[in-house]
Each structure stands twice: as structure tokens, then as C-alpha cells.
Design an enzyme around this catalytic site. Structure first.
Site, short mmCIF file in Angstrom:
data_model
loop_
_atom_site.label_atom_id
_atom_site.label_comp_id
_atom_site.label_asym_id
_atom_site.label_seq_id
_atom_site.Cartn_x
_atom_site.Cartn_y
_atom_site.Cartn_z
N GLU A 118 88.14 97.22 -115.31
CA GLU A 118 88.70 96.10 -116.05
C GLU A 118 87.97 94.82 -115.69
O GLU A 118 87.60 94.59 -114.54
CB GLU A 118 90.19 95.89 -115.74
CG GLU A 118 91.14 96.92 -116.31
CD GLU A 118 92.59 96.56 -116.05
OE1 GLU A 118 92.90 95.36 -115.83
OE2 GLU A 118 93.44 97.47 -116.06
N GLU A 177 96.56 100.14 -110.93
CA GLU A 177 96.68 99.11 -109.90
C GLU A 177 97.89 99.34 -108.99
O GLU A 177 98.81 98.53 -108.91
CB GLU A 177 96.73 97.72 -110.52
CG GLU A 177 95.44 97.31 -111.20
CD GLU A 177 95.48 95.91 -111.80
OE1 GLU A 177 96.56 95.28 -111.79
OE2 GLU A 177 94.44 95.45 -112.29
#
Length: 689
Positions: free
Chosen positions: A316, A158
Site C-alpha cells: 500500500e 495491518e
């Protein structure tokens, strides 16, 4: 003809199911590591992401590397038919590095250098950080790039944030010199820096935006965002380069998470496969509208699929609740399977979670996980995950299939940045993303697949292109859209489009700038409406779309003049009552619509796009009436089509199938003519293409 993309890895040509796994947290508990392996098999998991934040466990002090625990883990995975995405651990560096090399610490907008802590608290420009990252990455690649358990690289985690240190200031000025051909006069004009006497007379005077410095030169703000995005992508490329040569066949990805500061469309260009992290707050949105939220998440699935026009990875998601949303509410029965298969319906070849096992301490110890602190399989969450595992195991034929699309929505990052920086019209309710969603949801409710593209992309493959609030558009891309319409395409734009060019300078000669001829209108004024101000669109009798009714409108209203377009709907009240609010322009062989105000009722967008798509000859996933909150999405291999009918309405629903022959994808039985969908239910169907 069968047309399928290759699976992400030839080692695992199946739907991937797994989680983010942090075994280094449990090295003192070997019995837990052994139990994890048993539970992974029980849950039908076949892949784990490992090493994401493992730097200090791999290099406890500078130059001292320890790989024995990772050797053991990957060998055990290989022996048990479990695969791994091996991460580079740059998302969180060890404290010894911050102590010895303070230049790696990020400097915030206020020009204060951070202390060590959290994650992604580092400077992407720092040569020290780049060197240390490349060294560890290369050691990982040398050791594991050909390991039988490893099926891909998970680059960092991320990416996000920005640094304002002296290194980044110098890099920004160098970036500007390249962009503006080392011509400071050209930069000053592009930024309109004569405003407030902000003209720069040397490159050294230029600094990144700061709360105690420059914030009002919008061209500077926009270029800084572009620089930060490019510098982040450059760092990701640096990481990829450090591992690629050890096994060029090993695919690379990095998990994205709709962080505002990175142009993910550009990041995707350096990746082999796109992956993203989805965390919808099912059941506790402010408006308690799971259908709206489902459309929002579906739009993002389509966005990430559209980057490469091929299957992506859901890297995710949470198997239960999160720990960072304002209210941590449990998933209701059925929602885990529904939301997981929603990703597959929109093109994902995986369902993966954060996290496998709940941490025992620190900030994510109460974040959802497949395995709770209780440590066993006798939980509702584990049973839900195992059910998804069984379902995915039966969807191998869907792996690699494509999504046939005839409709696209334009969503540009620099447009998004520029809109958020704009001052005027309605500073409290510009709502760019919400506007995009309104239009997307209309198509989603109809079961019409959508690509999310850039204004600079090739438009020729689409019968309909929609541009909600295309505030920033270049002359070149405006001409591209004009040519698309002239050659037979259908185009729709909204209020607040064609306002500025690529450096955030207003187009001269009248709005919507380079879209003016295409739309056949001139937008003279645009006003923001208070919450107490309500206007509306009254459809004109006999209009070209055969729409009827009176729809409430709010927040933004654009006063337009017809320049060749015809009026389909008029404003309901105020001093501009009776003036055009919805128009149609015929240009060459194509059609261009303009919506001049923001309509409140979601039904309007469903009815509008039902009419427009019918006129454009666009095919729906099923020729069936879909109740509000129920959608149908399609994947195909060219011979068979796989239909995912999903119920996000919050109530039990039924759908009457069209005249084609369907089988139930899970049971293999012939599907009934009417399918029943419980609350949070879905049915997966198969038919001949």
C-alpha cells in the site's frame, strides 16, 4: 553468474502494479465495475488486493455464504490478464458476530470491553473468533486457491492492537509459565519484583499492565509486549494454516505498517513474502525536510527487505493524499514516480496503492485513490499512476534481483520497547528511532546500501555493523559482537548502549555491559541536556579517521573513561570539556567505535561514515559525489547492475557519473557523463556487474 530470486508468482513474472480494490462497495453500480476494468488496463495495473474487509459480503449471517460477486470478479480478472491477492477478511468482522459472541470483542487496558466497530477490534485469543475465521478462510481457499487469477494470499490487514480480557490474561500466565519454567521465584528475580514490594506469590496475581494497576515493573511490561506480539503472530499462523493446505504453492503475505506492538522480524518468519504499507507525508513534514523523510522511508524499505534478504512488496501507498495526517497536502509534480520507484530501488517488486477507487461514504471517502469521485482518467493523479505503470512495465529484468550489502544497522523490537519504558536520562528526548535514522541517513546520503538486522543475527557477512542506542542486549549477543570485531569486523555503538539485559535488568559491573571490552571504554555517567544546553565534539588533530572540525551536540551526553580505546574527538565545553566523545578501540583484527553524544548536524554522520566505510573497504553504489538529498541505490542479478539515482533535495541537481559505462534504463541510450535531476526527479541506469 546470474543470480535472481523467483518472482512472487510464476503467473506474473513482472513488476506488480495495482491497488486495494473493494468491488463489494459498488455492487449496485455495475457500470462502475465495468469502467474499473477499463481504467485498470489504462493505468497499467496488473494486480488487485481484494476481499480485505469483505466478511459481511461473504457471510451476511452466520453460516450463510455468498460468493457469486467474488466469482464474477475473479473470472473477469482472469479473462483480462489481471491478477489478485485474495485476502482473508479477519480485519473487520460482521456485526452479527459481535452481537451473538461478545467474547470476540477486545478488552482495553482499562478492562472495559469495546463495543462493535472500527477494525481489528477483536481478541486474538478467542476460540470463537479463531473458529469463525478458520471456517470462512477454508471456504475461500477451497473455492479459489487454484483460481487462475489468484497469485497469493493477503492474510488479514495491518495486524495490531492488544486485548486484556480474561482469556488473554490466562494465556499470558501460561506463556510466562513456559518462559520461566513454571518457577515463580525465577520470574520475580527477572522482573526485580521486590521493588516496591511487588513480589508475586501466585501466578493468578499476575495481570497485564493497566493504567489503574501495575505499570512500573518494567520486566512485566516488556514480557507483556512480547506476549502480545507472539499471540498476534500465532493468530496469523492460525489463518495461514486454514488456507495453506488447499494449494501449498500459493504464497502468503500480510501487510505490515510499523505498528509498535508487533515484532515484525518474527512475523516475517512465517510468511513467504514480506509486504508493507508506506505512507510518507511528502511536502508537509514539521521540518519541511523531504530528504530526511526520504531517508526514513528508505530505512523502512531496507528493514522489510532485510527480513528475508530478498525482494519484498510495497502493498500500500497513496497515489495522492491521505485523510488521516494532520494536513492533507497534495504530492508535488514528480513525487509520485520518485517515491514509487524509491521502493523498487530498495528491493520491492511491486508498487501498489490504497485505494483503487475512492469510497463514496464513511471514514476513507477522502483518502487518496487512483480513481477519484469524478470517475474518469482525466486527472493528474491518474496520469501519474499510468506513468508509473509504463515505467514498471519496462523493469521486468529487475524483478527478483538482489541488493548487495556490506553494512548493517541493528534495530531490535524488544530494545525499542525497553527504551520507551525507561525512566531517566532524558525522558523528553530519548528518540530511539530518530537516532537510528541519523546513522542510516549518513549512509543513505553516501549511496551505501544497508541491511537492518537484529543483534542476534549472523554478522559475518558485513564489514560494518552499527548499533545505535543498543540499550537492551544479552550477554550472549554481546559476546557475538565481540567475536565479530576480533575476527576483523568494524563496529560502532552509541551512548545508552549495553545498559540492560533481556529481562530489562541493568548489567552489573559497569556500562556498556557486555560491550565494554569490545568498545574499550567505561561509561560512568550519562546526562540529559535541556534544549538550551549545547555541547559539541572537537575532533583531535591527527585522529585515525582524519576528521576535522567542531560539531554541535545536544540532548544526551555520556561521560566515559578509556579502557584501551583511543580518543578521536573530545567534548567542547561544560565540566567534561576535553573528555572523550568519540573513540576507537582496536580489538583483535577489528575496530570498534563509540559515539558518546548525540550530534545535531547531519553532515557529521556523512563525514563520519565516509571515513569509516573507506577504512573498512566498503563499496558505494557509485564512485560519484552525491549532493545532499541525492542518493543512489543498487540492485543486481549478478551480470547487470541497476542503479536508481534519486533527488529528494527539493532543488534541481546534477551528478557526474564515475568512469564506468552506463545506459539509461528507460530509454536504452548511453547515459551522458553528467546526469541532470529535476526537483523530485530520478534516473535509472544500467551497467555491467
Amino acid at each position: 553468474m546470474i543470480t535472481k530470486f523467483p518472482s512472487i508468482s510464476s503467473k506474473a513474472p513482472v513488476m506488480l502494479h495495482g491497488a486495494d480494490y473493494n468491488p463489494e462497495q459498488w455492487l449496485k453500480y455495475p457500470e462502475i465495475l465495468r469502467e474499473d476494468l477499463r481504467l485498470m488496463k489504462l493505468a497499467g495495473c496488473n494486480v488487485m488486493s481484494v476481499g480485505i474487509f469483505s466478511w459481511v459480503s461473504l457471510e451476511k449471517e452466520e453460516g450463510v455464504f455468498t460468493f457469486d460477486w467474488l466469482d464474477s470478479l475473479l473470472d473477469t480478472f482472469s479473462e483480462n490478464g489481471i491478477y489478485a491477492f485474495l485476502a482473508t477478511p479477519s480485519g473487520a468482522r460482521p456485526a452479527w458476530m459481535s452481537e451473538k459472541y461478545p467474547e470476540v470483542l477486545r478488552v482495553e487496558r482499562n478492562r472495559v470491553r469495546n463495543l462493535h466497530g472500527v477494525r481489528h477490534n477483536h481478541c486474538f485469543t478467542s476460540p470463537v473468533y479463531r473458529d469463525k475465521t478458520a471456517l470462512l478462510n477454508s471456504k475461500l481457499a477451497e473455492r479459489y486457491a487454484h483460481h487462475p487469477a489468484v497469485i497469493g494470499w493477503h492474510i488479514s490487514n495491518e495486524f495490531g492492537g492488544e486485548c486484556h480480557c480474561d482469556l488473554c490474561q490466562t494465556a499470558f500466565r501460561d506463556w510466562l509459565k513456559v518462559k520461566y519454567d513454571n518457577n515463580l521465584e525465577e520470574l520475580n528475580h527477572a522482573w526485580w519484583a521486590t521493588f516496591w514490594s511487588h513480589t508475586y506469590t501466585s501466578w493468578e496475581q499476575i495481570e497485564s499492565p493497566a493504567p489503574h494497576g501495575e505499570t512500573q515493573v518494567h520486566g512485566l511490561n516488556l514480557d507483556w509486549r512480547r506476549f502480545v506480539s507472539e499471540q498476534t503472530i500465532n493468530f496469523c499462523q492460525h489463518e495461514i494454516t486454514s488456507v495453506r493446505s488447499y494449494n501449498p504453492e500459493l504464497p502468503v503475505t500480510t501487510n505490515m505498517h510499523m505498528i509498535d506492538g508487533i515484532d515484525y522480524r518474527e512475523l516475517a518468519k512465517i510468511l513467504d513474502v514480506v509486504s508493507w504499507d508506506a505512507y510518507p507525508d511528502w511536502g508537509y513534514t514539521a521540518d519541511d525536510d523531504d530528504a530526511r523523510l526520504a531517508a526514513w522511508i528508505a530505512m523502512h524499505h531496507d528493514l522489510f527487505r532485510s527480513f528475508k534478504k530478498k525482494p519484498f512488496l510495497l502493498m500500500e501507498s497513496t497515489p495522492s493524499l491521505t485523510n488521516w495526517q494532520s494536513v492533507s497536502k497534495l504530492k508535488r509534480p514528480g513525487m509520485h514516480k520518485l517515491s514509487s520507484l524509491q521502493a523498487v530501488a530498495h528491493g520491492s517488486d511491486s508498487v501498489q496503492y490504497f485505494q483503487w477507487r475512492k469510497s463514496r461514504g464513511s471514514s476513507e471517502k477522502f483518502h487518496g485513490a487512483v480513481v477519484d469521485h469524478s470517475g474518469h482518467a482525466e486527472t493528474r493523479v491518474f496520469r501519474d499512476v499510468a506513468e508509473v505503470g509504463r515505467t514498471l512495465a519496462g523493469l521486468t529484468d529487475v524483478v527478483g534481483t538482489s541488493t548487495p550489502v556490506q553494512t548493517a544497522i541493528i534495530f531490535d523490537w524488544d530494545n525499542r520497547w525497553a527504551i520507551k519504558d525507561a525512566q531517566g536520562i532524558n525522558n523528553s528526548a530519548l528518540r530511539y528511532e530518530e537516532t537510528v535514522l541519523q546513522h542510516y541517513r549518513g549512509l543513505w546520503e553516501l549511496g551505501i546500501p544497508v541491511d537492518i538486522i537484529s543483534s542476534g543475527d549472523d554478522l559475518s557477512a558485513y564489514k560494518l555493523v552499527i548499533a545505535p542506542m543498543l540499550y537492551l542486549i544479552s550477554e550472549v549477543n554481546g559476546k557475538k559482537i565481540e567475536k565479530y570485531v576480533e575476527q576483523g569486523g568494524t563496529f560502532l555503538a552509541t551512548y545508552w548502549s549495553g545498559v540492560v539485559g533481556e529481562t530489562d535488568l541493568c548489567h552489573l559491573g559497569g556500562f556498556p555491559g557486555p560491550l565494554r571490552r569490545t568498545l574499550g571504554i567505561w561509561a560512568e555517567e550519562t546526562e540529559g541536556l535541556h534544549s538550551r544546553d549545547l555541547n559539541g565534539i572537537v575532533m583531535q588533530t591527527g585522529n585515525a579517521l582524519s576528521l576535522s572540525g567542531d560539531y554541535d551536540a545536544h540532548e544526551i551526553a555520556e561521560l566515559i573513561h578509556l579502557e584501551g580505546a583511543e580518543m578521536l574527538g573530545a567534548y567542547r565545553n561544560d565540566f567534561y570539556a576535553g573528555q572523550p566523545a568519540l573513540t576507537l578501540n582496536k580489538l583483535g583484527a577489528g575496530l570498534a567505535y563509540h559515539l558518546a553524544t548525540r550530534v545535531k548536524d547531519p553532515t557529521f554522520y556523512v563525514e563520519l561514515y565516509a571515513a569509516i566505510t573507506s577504512k573498512a573497504g566498503i563499496t558505494r553504489t557509485m564512485n560519484s559525489e552525491l549532493p545532499t538529498g541525492v542518493t543512489a541505490q543498487l540492485r543486481t542479478d549478478g551480470e547487470n547492475e541497476y542503479i536508481f539515482v534519486q533527488n529528494f533535495s527539493g532543488i534541481q541537481q546534477s551528478v557526474e557519473l564515475d568512469e564506468r559505462a552506463y545506459t539509461d534504463l528507460e530509454s536504452g541510450a548511453v547515459a551522458a557523463s553528467v546526469i541532470d535531476l529535476p526537483v523530485n526527479g530520478l534516473v535509472m541506469l544500467k551497467r555491467k556487474a
